[in-house]
Design a protein around this motif. Structure first.
Motif, mmCIF file in Angstrom:
data_model
loop_
_atom_site.group_PDB
_atom_site.id
_atom_site.type_symbol
_atom_site.label_atom_id
_atom_site.label_comp_id
_atom_site.label_asym_id
_atom_site.label_seq_id
_atom_site.Cartn_x
_atom_site.Cartn_y
_atom_site.Cartn_z
ATOM 1 N N ALA A 41 0.855 -1.221 -0.056
ATOM 2 C CA ALA A 41 -0.084 -0.141 0.060
ATOM 3 C C ALA A 41 0.948 1.199 -0.056
ATOM 4 O O ALA A 41 1.814 1.294 0.828
ATOM 5 C CB ALA A 41 -1.033 0.049 1.228
ATOM 6 N N LEU A 42 0.371 2.192 -0.883
ATOM 7 C CA LEU A 42 1.044 3.218 -0.903
ATOM 8 C C LEU A 42 0.204 4.483 -0.305
ATOM 9 O O LEU A 42 -0.943 4.535 -0.873
ATOM 10 C CB LEU A 42 1.562 3.861 -2.454
ATOM 11 N N LEU A 43 0.523 5.077 0.954
ATOM 12 C CA LEU A 43 -0.492 5.803 1.642
ATOM 13 C C LEU A 43 0.053 7.194 1.717
ATOM 14 O O LEU A 43 1.175 7.306 1.877
ATOM 15 C CB LEU A 43 -0.548 5.193 3.023
ATOM 16 N N GLY A 44 -0.757 8.054 1.482
ATOM 17 C CA GLY A 44 -0.438 9.596 1.744
ATOM 18 C C GLY A 44 -1.655 10.301 1.552
ATOM 19 O O GLY A 44 -2.674 9.823 1.068
ATOM 20 N N ALA A 45 -1.468 11.796 1.836
ATOM 21 C CA ALA A 45 -2.746 12.655 1.643
ATOM 22 C C ALA A 45 -2.418 12.920 0.094
ATOM 23 O O ALA A 45 -1.830 12.499 -0.736
ATOM 24 C CB ALA A 45 -2.262 14.012 2.294
ATOM 25 N N SER A 46 -3.896 13.430 -0.307
ATOM 26 C CA SER A 46 -4.003 13.985 -1.595
ATOM 27 C C SER A 46 -2.780 14.868 -2.051
ATOM 28 O O SER A 46 -2.540 15.759 -1.327
ATOM 29 C CB SER A 46 -5.315 14.394 -1.848
ATOM 30 N N GLY A 47 -2.233 14.764 -3.306
ATOM 31 C CA GLY A 47 -1.206 15.686 -3.701
ATOM 32 C C GLY A 47 0.210 15.097 -3.138
ATOM 33 O O GLY A 47 1.205 15.968 -3.245
ATOM 34 N N CYS A 48 0.401 13.762 -2.494
ATOM 35 C CA CYS A 48 1.723 13.727 -2.063
ATOM 36 C C CYS A 48 2.292 12.959 -3.139
ATOM 37 O O CYS A 48 3.591 12.618 -2.765
ATOM 38 C CB CYS A 48 1.324 12.703 -0.747
ATOM 39 N N GLY A 49 1.935 12.746 -4.161
ATOM 40 C CA GLY A 49 2.803 11.860 -5.120
ATOM 41 C C GLY A 49 2.257 10.466 -5.536
ATOM 42 O O GLY A 49 2.790 9.738 -6.463
ATOM 43 N N LYS A 50 1.510 10.022 -4.761
ATOM 44 C CA LYS A 50 1.325 8.460 -4.944
ATOM 45 C C LYS A 50 0.646 8.158 -6.088
ATOM 46 O O LYS A 50 0.965 6.944 -6.646
ATOM 47 C CB LYS A 50 0.439 8.020 -3.684
ATOM 48 N N THR A 51 -0.304 8.884 -6.523
ATOM 49 C CA THR A 51 -1.023 8.538 -7.737
ATOM 50 C C THR A 51 -0.238 8.761 -9.035
ATOM 51 O O THR A 51 0.000 7.626 -9.843
ATOM 52 C CB THR A 51 -2.513 9.489 -7.962
ATOM 53 N N THR A 52 0.505 9.657 -8.857
ATOM 54 C CA THR A 52 1.734 9.882 -9.944
ATOM 55 C C THR A 52 2.507 8.744 -10.056
ATOM 56 O O THR A 52 2.971 8.288 -11.184
ATOM 57 C CB THR A 52 2.296 11.394 -9.749
ATOM 58 N N THR A 53 2.970 8.372 -9.015
ATOM 59 C CA THR A 53 3.853 7.116 -8.989
ATOM 60 C C THR A 53 3.331 5.971 -9.666
ATOM 61 O O THR A 53 3.691 5.220 -10.541
ATOM 62 C CB THR A 53 4.322 6.850 -7.486
ATOM 63 N N LEU A 54 1.945 5.831 -9.106
ATOM 64 C CA LEU A 54 1.130 4.758 -9.741
ATOM 65 C C LEU A 54 1.005 4.735 -11.469
ATOM 66 O O LEU A 54 1.118 3.828 -11.965
ATOM 67 C CB LEU A 54 -0.109 4.609 -9.065
ATOM 68 N N ARG A 55 0.695 5.971 -11.616
ATOM 69 C CA ARG A 55 0.749 6.324 -13.223
ATOM 70 C C ARG A 55 1.760 6.112 -13.820
ATOM 71 O O ARG A 55 1.739 5.728 -15.031
ATOM 72 C CB ARG A 55 -0.018 7.714 -13.409
ATOM 73 N N MET A 56 2.923 6.482 -13.182
ATOM 74 C CA MET A 56 4.264 6.070 -14.044
ATOM 75 C C MET A 56 4.338 4.575 -14.197
ATOM 76 O O MET A 56 5.042 4.049 -15.121
ATOM 77 C CB MET A 56 5.438 6.925 -13.347
ATOM 78 N N VAL A 57 4.130 3.856 -13.160
ATOM 79 C CA VAL A 57 4.328 2.371 -13.091
ATOM 80 C C VAL A 57 3.360 1.811 -14.310
ATOM 81 O O VAL A 57 3.785 0.922 -15.055
ATOM 82 C CB VAL A 57 4.061 1.839 -11.986
ATOM 83 N N ALA A 58 2.308 2.396 -14.308
ATOM 84 C CA ALA A 58 1.273 1.900 -15.510
ATOM 85 C C ALA A 58 1.491 2.399 -16.701
ATOM 86 O O ALA A 58 1.244 1.690 -17.583
ATOM 87 C CB ALA A 58 -0.276 2.467 -15.094
ATOM 88 N N GLY A 59 2.416 3.635 -16.958
ATOM 89 C CA GLY A 59 2.856 3.894 -18.246
ATOM 90 C C GLY A 59 2.047 4.992 -18.970
ATOM 91 O O GLY A 59 1.956 5.242 -20.080
ATOM 92 N N LEU A 60 1.195 5.445 -17.894
ATOM 93 C CA LEU A 60 0.268 6.426 -18.255
ATOM 94 C C LEU A 60 0.782 8.027 -17.931
ATOM 95 O O LEU A 60 0.358 9.009 -18.485
ATOM 96 C CB LEU A 60 -1.009 6.428 -17.240
ATOM 97 N N GLU A 61 2.286 7.722 -17.254
ATOM 98 C CA GLU A 61 2.877 9.221 -17.212
ATOM 99 C C GLU A 61 4.268 8.782 -17.319
ATOM 100 O O GLU A 61 4.671 7.764 -17.021
ATOM 101 C CB GLU A 61 2.516 9.471 -15.785
ATOM 102 N N GLU A 62 5.012 9.645 -17.948
ATOM 103 C CA GLU A 62 6.325 9.407 -18.440
ATOM 104 C C GLU A 62 7.281 10.141 -17.032
ATOM 105 O O GLU A 62 7.153 11.274 -16.721
ATOM 106 C CB GLU A 62 6.843 10.033 -19.684
ATOM 107 N N PRO A 63 8.215 9.177 -16.668
ATOM 108 C CA PRO A 63 9.122 9.879 -15.601
ATOM 109 C C PRO A 63 9.874 11.051 -15.997
ATOM 110 O O PRO A 63 10.378 10.678 -17.396
ATOM 111 C CB PRO A 63 9.769 8.659 -15.006
ATOM 112 N N THR A 64 10.386 12.116 -15.445
ATOM 113 C CA THR A 64 11.182 12.907 -15.862
ATOM 114 C C THR A 64 12.594 12.201 -15.749
ATOM 115 O O THR A 64 13.501 12.416 -16.542
ATOM 116 C CB THR A 64 11.266 14.212 -14.861
ATOM 117 N N SER A 65 12.839 11.432 -14.628
ATOM 118 C CA SER A 65 14.243 10.687 -14.626
ATOM 119 C C SER A 65 13.729 9.666 -13.811
ATOM 120 O O SER A 65 12.776 9.535 -13.079
ATOM 121 C CB SER A 65 15.273 11.448 -14.116
ATOM 122 N N GLY A 66 14.938 8.538 -13.875
ATOM 123 C CA GLY A 66 14.900 7.225 -12.740
ATOM 124 C C GLY A 66 14.239 6.024 -13.695
ATOM 125 O O GLY A 66 13.908 6.335 -14.738
#
Lengths: 383, 276, 296
Positions: A41-66
């Motif tokens: 579980a990735l737990l955090g308040a809204s805007g903490c970056g958890k959904t962005t992390t998930l979307r990067m893993v899904a391939g729906l968002e491209e990472p800036t680096s890493g």
């Protein structure tokens, strides 16, 4: 069950993952390993970056680096439809023009897999929606839609299943039911589940590993009980459950026990439970670990316990427990949860009381008064 | 008091709707008239002559077919061009966005007489022969904007997560469009096409400027108005109106039925399920 | 800034917009069409408005820079210009008055009839515009019920409606009413009914609630509806031609007859250009309030 799988699952590895929107880093140099087959579980308040992390893993968002890798296979540059990763979307994103069967079959058909009928039927059995196969998504209740979304993703036998606030749209009772349901499915198929949520109770109930995220970084990660019992930052202490925190400074150490002075009071904390490096230490204690007694009974405080005098300012009876708010001599509010097992009088508003708790339950955190105020403000605004 | 006020609003609303339909009722009633004299504006005697002999007056059916043909060609071209623009506006970032928005908005607010006149000025200056081609060019020009607006609204109402879900489920860009985006936007495109056809079919002013010697159905009516509109025109117009109403109401009923089916209480569905 | 991040669920709703050549490819054919057949004609219209007549040959003009065409045209036709704006203005005000209760009812009270009522608002457009206007000849006829009624009350200055400015305004009001109803409905539909309940709860009377809550929130629709009614009404000449007398001719009639019958292209072009300029001023005032994104 045909959905369970023989093939070995591998760890999901995120290395120095960063995503910037303009100048703001939504995810900031995140390095993380999700063990194969775990319910993470990735737990955090809204805007903490958890959904962005998930979307990067899904391939729906491209990472800036890493980089993102499953086992040794780097999937950072793969498009969403090329990844062995599937997502259960927030509010499900079921195709409204397709029936349940075709929704679940969608991924198989795109990959031209054989035996679609058999696989879909087996999957609908797993989520207990067999009789619903020919209905349209809008004819299903929220909980059923949720199970379709899980089935639609799981049928592709992904290496990692991503769940984006999957229970957010359900009412409380159904949510409880689905938490158990999801856990059962995860055990049955053995796939790695990565679950994003802002609901700490949900994260603790379902996950075997919880990572608390704040401002694009992971604050603490571990088994839910370990994080709860021993939070390592002020944010975690406040976000995962409640904590009473007193800013103080270190005055000495005898053996395993560190002595801390806060507002003129002496507190003890075990060295093994202290994460502060400097002499500035915040003393923390969970509300249910505190015992509250009439001040006249102060002799009954066990030797070595931390103790604190105060006056009750609020009592609320919640059935399972009674919650007290006690004002300390320096004006800080302390929350206490007392299990309703005591026969006889409870303390009343205005009563002078003594609070005490064991050093074994006390934890020490890095930071001072200003950090406490800032975190309180952030939490009040954010959650 | 509150009861009266609420009913009052409903009554006014219904009256306004009735008001909108009064002239149409007049047109329909007069299609069963046997006019006394050449002007079919007051009731004389019941007759179904016009309905049994729709093409009985020279030029009526010819102009009707011209309008149908122009409408069909206009609708096909304008729907394709307009849909493409709508996708670009919703799904792509590009330079000159506000200019583009303006160029789409202005044709909807420019008085037809100005559009007709300016287009005629262009054709005259180019010595381009007026005829069906110039009418079609004009019709495509002023329908595109309405198509863009209609399709764009549908596209914006679509949850972007549906397309993400398709991509997540192994659909590449083409498959995503074919199996998810297009089926979901199709009703919007169909509605836009219907709107486009009705705009083209009913246009008089712009057509009149750019028609040359071609006579469309509205141009025929305009010409006939001076010497008396044949009853057949009323019958044809009533027919078109009824056909359009049938199409629109059928789609409404279908979507209503669909929504009605959803109004089953969720508990009933839950109960139908074997629970562990 | 944080509010713009797509990291939270609700905000991820914003459509992902790609920057690629495909966007331009999709725009190119349609926008080229609009540029050639909508934008460029205004240039030729402007050039035509400055042309000078060839002496002795009617209907023949040569390119020139005869700016005097403008004052000449306006001197001759300013009454029709003025009349157009007055007729369209009255018709727009009436349309707003008639449309508002219906739009309000559809948005808040219609319940399951909402979709059907919206269809009924659009439906009249499926019947021929010309015939519907022509039908008002029957409805407003001298011996008809409506004219008799008003005559009985001695409300009609000329004892008739047909072939007067009243008929023209009535026709304009009727014809462009859906253009008023739909934007009003669109704006009202976005108003959360709980706001109205909250206002009632906070001791506002029905009238105060309307004045302080509903009306201000529906203003975008009022502005859009007013524009969409006023502009085509100003340029219309069918109502004036079919329902009015020769004294009720509007600027559209003048442009049409000058262009098509008299072949006085420069005068007609100059008048069109002035009309368009007035309308552009209106449109740009509106855009300043709303921005271009809400236009289409």
């Amino acid at each position: 069950m045909s959905a369970s799988r023989g093939r070995n699952v591998e760890d999901l590895n995120l290395r120095n993952l960063t995503k910037k929107f303009g100048d703001v880093a939504a995810v900031d140099d995140l390095t993380l390993t999700v063990p194969a087959g775990s319910f993470f579980a990735l737990l955090g308040a809204s805007g903490c970056g958890k959904t962005t992390t998930l979307r990067m893993v899904a391939g729906l968002e491209e990472p800036t680096s890493g980089t993102i890798a499953i086992g040794d296979q780097d999937i950072t540059r793969l498009r969403a439809f090329q990844r062995p990763v599937n997502t259960v979307f927030q509010s499900y994103a079921l195709f409204p023009h397709l029936d349940i069967f075709e929704n679940v079959a969608f991924g198989l058909r795109r990959r031209k897999v054989k035996n679609v009928d058999q696989k879909v039927n087996a999957m609908l059995e797993l989520v207990e929606l067999g009789p619903m196969a020919r209905r349209k998504p809008s004819q299903l209740s929220g909980g059923q839609q949720q199970r379709v979304a899980v089935a639609r993703a799981l049928i592709n036998e992904p290496d990692v299943l991503l769940l984006d606030e999957p229970l957010g749209a359900l009412d409380l009772k159904l949510r409880r039911q689905m938490q158990i349901e999801l856990k059962r499915i995860q055990m049955e198929v053995g796939t790695t589940f990565v679950h994003v949520t802002h609901d700490q109770e949900e994260a603790m109930t379902m996950a075997d590993t919880v990572a608390v995220m704040n401002k694009g970084r992971i604050e603490q990660m571990g088994h839910p009980a370990d994080i709860y019992e021993l939070p390592q930052t002020v944010f975690v202490a406040n976000f995962l459950g409640q904590s009473n925190l007193f800013a103080g400074s270190r005055t000495g150490q005898s053996g395993e026990v560190i002595m801390v002075d806060s507002h003129g009071m002496k507190f003890s904390v075990l060295a093994s439970r202290n994460s502060a490096m400097s002499d500035e230490i915040i003393i923390g204690i969970r509300p249910e670990k505190i015992v509250v007694r009439d001040l006249v009974d102060q002799d009954a405080v066990p030797a070595g316990h931390n103790a604190l005098e105060g006056r009750v300012t609020d009592v609320s009876y919640t059935g399972v427990s009674t919650q007290y708010v006690v004002e300390t001599l320096w004006g800080q509010d302390v929350t206490v949860f007392e299990q309703n097992v005591i026969v006889g009088d409870r303390c009343d508003v205005g009563d002078p009381v003594i609070l005490h708790w064991s050093p074994e339950h006390t934890f020490g955190l890095a930071g001072g008064e200003t950090l406490l105020h800032k975190t309180a403000q952030v939490l009040a605004a954010g959650v | 008091m509150r009861w009266i006020r609420q009913r009052l609003l409903g009554v006014i609303a219904v009256l306004v709707l009735v008001y909108l339909f009064i002239p149409i009722a007049v047109v329909a009633v007069l299609s069963f008239n046997k006019p006394d004299g050449k002007y079919n504006i007051s009731w004389n005697q019941f007759s179904i002559d016009a309905w049994t002999n729709l093409c009985g007056v020279p030029g009526v059916c010819g102009s009707f077919m011209v309008s149908i043909r122009i409408g069909v060609i206009t609708t096909i071209v304008a729907t394709i061009l307009g849909t493409m623009i709508a996708f670009a506006l919703v799904r792509y970032r590009f330079r000159g966005r506000s200019t583009t928005n303006l160029l789409i908005f202005l044709p909807m607010t420019t008085p037809e007489v100005v559009m007709g006149a300016s287009l005629l000025a262009l054709f005259l200056n180019l010595r381009f022969p007026l005829g069906e081609t110039t009418i079609i060019i004009a019709h495509i020009m002023f329908t595109i904007s309405f198509i863009v607006v209609t399709v764009k609204a549908r596209l914006q109402g679509m949850d972007p997560r549906l397309e993400e879900a398709a991509r997540d489920l192994y659909a590449g860009p083409r498959a995503t469009f074919r199996y998810v985006t297009f089926p979901l936007v199709a009703p919007g495109i169909a509605g836009a096409a219907l709107l486009g056809f009705s705009l083209s079919f009913d246009d008089f002013i712009i057509s009149f400027f750019n028609a040359g010697t071609v006579v469309t159905f509205p141009i025929y009516i305009w010409g006939a108005a001076q010497r008396g509109i044949p009853v057949q025109v009323n019958a044809l117009a009533t027919m078109v109106f009824l056909a359009a109403m049938v199409i629109v109401l059928t789609t409404q009923v279908v979507s209503y039925r669909r929504r009605k089916a959803l109004q089953l209480p969720p508990q009933a569905l839950e109960a139908a399920l074997p629970r562990s | 800034m944080v509010a713009l991040l797509p990291s939270t669920g609700a905000k991820a709703q914003v459509s992902p917009q790609k920057r690629s050549r495909t966007g331009y490819f999709l725009l190119l054919p349609g926008m080229t069409w609009l540029a050639i057949f909508f934008a460029i004609p205004f240039v030729t219209l402007f050039l035509t408005s400055l042309q000078a007549p060839v002496a002795g040959e009617s209907g023949q003009y040569v390119p020139a820079f005869q700016v005097s065409n403008y004052p000449d045209a306006l001197m001759e036709y300013w009454p029709q210009f003025l009349k157009s704006f007055i007729y369209a203005g009255i018709a727009t005000a009436l349309a707003l008055l008639i449309a508002y209760p219906l739009a309000y009812f559809i948005a808040f009270k219609a319940g399951r009839w909402r979709a059907l009522m919206l269809v009924l608002v659009i439906a009249p457009s499926f019947a021929s515009f010309l015939l519907r206007t022509y039908a008002w000849k029957t409805i407003l006829a001298d011996e008809g019920f409506i004219t008799s009624f008003f005559n009985a009350l001695h409300l009609l200055p000329d004892d008739r409606i047909l072939n007067t400015s009243i008929a023209v305004i009535a026709g304009l009001t009727y014809n462009f009413l859906p253009f008023m109803i739909l934007p009003l409905y669109a704006a009202l539909e976005k108003v959360d009914p709980r706001l109205i309940e909250a206002s009632n709860d906070l001791y506002a009377s029905a009238f105060t609630t309307f004045r302080k809550v509903t009306w201000p929130l529906s203003l975008p629709g009022v502005v859009a509806g007013t524009l969409l009614t006023f502009i085509p009404a100003t340029g219309d000449y069918i109502n004036a031609e079919l329902l009015g007398s020769t004294q009720d001719r509007m600027i559209g009639n003048i442009i049409q007859t000058n262009f098509i019958e008299f072949r006085d292209y420069p005068t007609a072009s100059a008048l069109s250009f002035v009309l368009m300029a007035v309308i552009l001023v209106l449109v740009f005032t509106y855009i300043r309030r709303a921005g271009t994104e809400d236009l289409v």
